[in-house]
Enzyme design. Structure first.
Site, PDB file in Angstrom:
ATOM      1  N   ASN A   1      -1.344  10.377   2.520  1.00 61.52           N
ATOM      2  CA  ASN A   1      -2.527   9.285   2.974  1.00 61.52           C
ATOM      3  C   ASN A   1      -3.538  10.151   3.962  1.00 61.52           C
ATOM      4  O   ASN A   1      -3.594  10.282   4.918  1.00 61.52           O
ATOM      5  CB  ASN A   1      -1.856   8.390   3.917  1.00 61.52           C
ATOM      6  CG  ASN A   1      -2.642   7.055   4.223  1.00 61.52           C
ATOM      7  OD1 ASN A   1      -3.908   7.378   4.049  1.00 61.52           O
ATOM      8  ND2 ASN A   1      -2.055   6.195   4.970  1.00 61.52           N
TER       9      ASN A   1
ATOM     10  N   GLY B   1     -10.446  -0.184  12.234  1.00 58.35           N
ATOM     11  CA  GLY B   1      -9.154   0.742  12.680  1.00 58.35           C
ATOM     12  C   GLY B   1      -9.627   1.686  13.635  1.00 58.35           C
ATOM     13  O   GLY B   1      -8.787   2.007  14.560  1.00 58.35           O
TER      14      GLY B   1
ATOM     15  N   GLY C   1     -12.874   0.752   6.722  1.00 60.64           N
ATOM     16  CA  GLY C   1     -14.304   1.016   6.437  1.00 60.64           C
ATOM     17  C   GLY C   1     -15.368   0.771   7.478  1.00 60.64           C
ATOM     18  O   GLY C   1     -16.628   1.099   7.309  1.00 60.64           O
TER      19      GLY C   1
ATOM     20  N   VAL D   1      -5.011  -2.254   8.739  1.00 56.18           N
ATOM     21  CA  VAL D   1      -6.552  -3.185   8.360  1.00 56.18           C
ATOM     22  C   VAL D   1      -6.488  -3.460   6.843  1.00 56.18           C
ATOM     23  O   VAL D   1      -6.148  -2.907   6.003  1.00 56.18           O
ATOM     24  CB  VAL D   1      -7.757  -2.031   8.673  1.00 56.18           C
ATOM     25  CG1 VAL D   1      -8.983  -2.973   8.355  1.00 56.18           C
ATOM     26  CG2 VAL D   1      -7.853  -1.659  10.288  1.00 56.18           C
TER      27      VAL D   1
ATOM     28  N   GLU E   1       3.496   2.243  15.797  1.00 60.75           N
ATOM     29  CA  GLU E   1       4.312   1.848  14.681  1.00 60.75           C
ATOM     30  C   GLU E   1       3.545   1.760  13.572  1.00 60.75           C
ATOM     31  O   GLU E   1       3.645   2.521  12.574  1.00 60.75           O
ATOM     32  CB  GLU E   1       5.332   0.806  15.122  1.00 60.75           C
ATOM     33  CG  GLU E   1       6.040   0.405  13.777  1.00 60.75           C
ATOM     34  CD  GLU E   1       7.162   1.593  13.719  1.00 60.75           C
ATOM     35  OE1 GLU E   1       7.652   1.524  12.467  1.00 60.75           O
ATOM     36  OE2 GLU E   1       7.515   2.145  14.559  1.00 60.75           O
TER      37      GLU E   1
ATOM     38  N   TYR F   1       0.810  -1.274   0.074  1.00 62.04           N
ATOM     39  CA  TYR F   1      -0.058   0.087  -0.136  1.00 62.04           C
ATOM     40  C   TYR F   1       0.759   1.288   0.089  1.00 62.04           C
ATOM     41  O   TYR F   1       0.501   2.325  -0.633  1.00 62.04           O
ATOM     42  CB  TYR F   1      -0.798  -0.214   1.059  1.00 62.04           C
ATOM     43  CG  TYR F   1      -1.781   1.233   1.314  1.00 62.04           C
ATOM     44  CD1 TYR F   1      -2.735   1.374   0.447  1.00 62.04           C
ATOM     45  CD2 TYR F   1      -1.473   2.293   2.310  1.00 62.04           C
ATOM     46  CE1 TYR F   1      -3.670   2.724   0.759  1.00 62.04           C
ATOM     47  CE2 TYR F   1      -2.097   3.111   2.684  1.00 62.04           C
ATOM     48  CZ  TYR F   1      -3.376   3.566   1.743  1.00 62.04           C
ATOM     49  OH  TYR F   1      -4.200   4.664   1.662  1.00 62.04           O
ATOM     50  N   GLU F   2       2.088   1.242   0.733  1.00 66.15           N
ATOM     51  CA  GLU F   2       2.804   2.418   0.685  1.00 66.15           C
ATOM     52  C   GLU F   2       3.777   2.334  -0.239  1.00 66.15           C
ATOM     53  O   GLU F   2       4.818   3.163  -0.370  1.00 66.15           O
ATOM     54  CB  GLU F   2       3.456   2.367   2.127  1.00 66.15           C
ATOM     55  CG  GLU F   2       2.591   2.599   3.355  1.00 66.15           C
ATOM     56  CD  GLU F   2       3.202   3.000   4.877  1.00 66.15           C
ATOM     57  OE1 GLU F   2       4.383   2.523   4.769  1.00 66.15           O
ATOM     58  OE2 GLU F   2       2.513   3.183   5.501  1.00 66.15           O
TER      59      GLU F   2
ATOM     60  N   TYR G   1      -7.126  10.768  11.997  1.00 69.43           N
ATOM     61  CA  TYR G   1      -6.474  10.963  13.120  1.00 69.43           C
ATOM     62  C   TYR G   1      -6.985  12.721  13.446  1.00 69.43           C
ATOM     63  O   TYR G   1      -7.221  12.718  14.777  1.00 69.43           O
ATOM     64  CB  TYR G   1      -4.892  11.070  12.841  1.00 69.43           C
ATOM     65  CG  TYR G   1      -4.416   9.853  12.469  1.00 69.43           C
ATOM     66  CD1 TYR G   1      -4.771   8.546  13.053  1.00 69.43           C
ATOM     67  CD2 TYR G   1      -3.415   9.668  11.392  1.00 69.43           C
ATOM     68  CE1 TYR G   1      -4.521   7.322  13.097  1.00 69.43           C
ATOM     69  CE2 TYR G   1      -3.052   8.264  11.202  1.00 69.43           C
ATOM     70  CZ  TYR G   1      -3.241   7.161  11.979  1.00 69.43           C
ATOM     71  OH  TYR G   1      -2.852   5.955  11.792  1.00 69.43           O
TER      72      TYR G   1
END
Length: 156
Positions: free
Chosen positions: A124, A97, A93, A87, A83, A26-27, A131
């Site tokens: 992101n 998370g 969704g 999910v 860290e 994903y990253e 957050y």
């Protein structure tokens, strides 16, 4: 959706490693994961344990995790560093998370810890929005700094 948040056990390590690898993809860092099952055991459940981890379980399968550890701040005392909050894509969704994140916050609260911190990639925006809904401060002026294995080994 029914799910359970609990502390990870050694039996969860394979699922945890799968989630870590999914996050790396994903990253856009699919080849970056070097941690092994032995590492996850050693540093999570062995004599040298340094991290804790909550997992989200759906139908007896780990579908998310929040791995965190203690740090020490000269200003605040003990803090918690989150860290990774991961999910698996099919479960995003569905509040996993949120439940994992709130479990880390409650862990800190019960220990009277004064700060929970983590790093989020600037692209992101979904995570940043998530957050910020909790009132988290996303610092623009602080920069993450790292020395990699090569730089560490090059010190004479």
């Amino acid at each position: 959706m029914d799910f359970k948040i609990r502390f990870a056990t050694p039996e969860d390590l394979e699922d945890m490693l799968e989630l870590i690898q999914e996050l790396a993809v994903y990253e856009n860092e699919p080849d970056a994961v070097q941690v092994t099952l032995d590492d996850l055991y050693r540093y999570g459940f062995g004599e040298e344990a340094i991290y804790k981890c909550f997992v989200a379980e759906v139908d007896s399968k780990v579908m998310g995790m929040a791995l965190f550890y203690s740090r020490f701040s000269t200003w605040k005392g003990e803090t918690v560093h989150l860290e990774d909050l991961i999910v698996t894509k099919p479960m995003r969704g569905k509040s996993l998370g949120k439940a994992l994140f709130e479990s880390v916050i409650m862990y800190a609260k019960t220990r009277k810890i004064k700060r929970v911190e983590w790093v989020v990639l600037d692209w992101n925006t979904n995570a940043i929005d998530f957050y910020e809904k909790y009132g988290a401060t996303v610092f623009k002026e602080w920069r993450t700094v790292q020395l990699g294995e090569d730089q560490i080994n090059n010190l004479n």
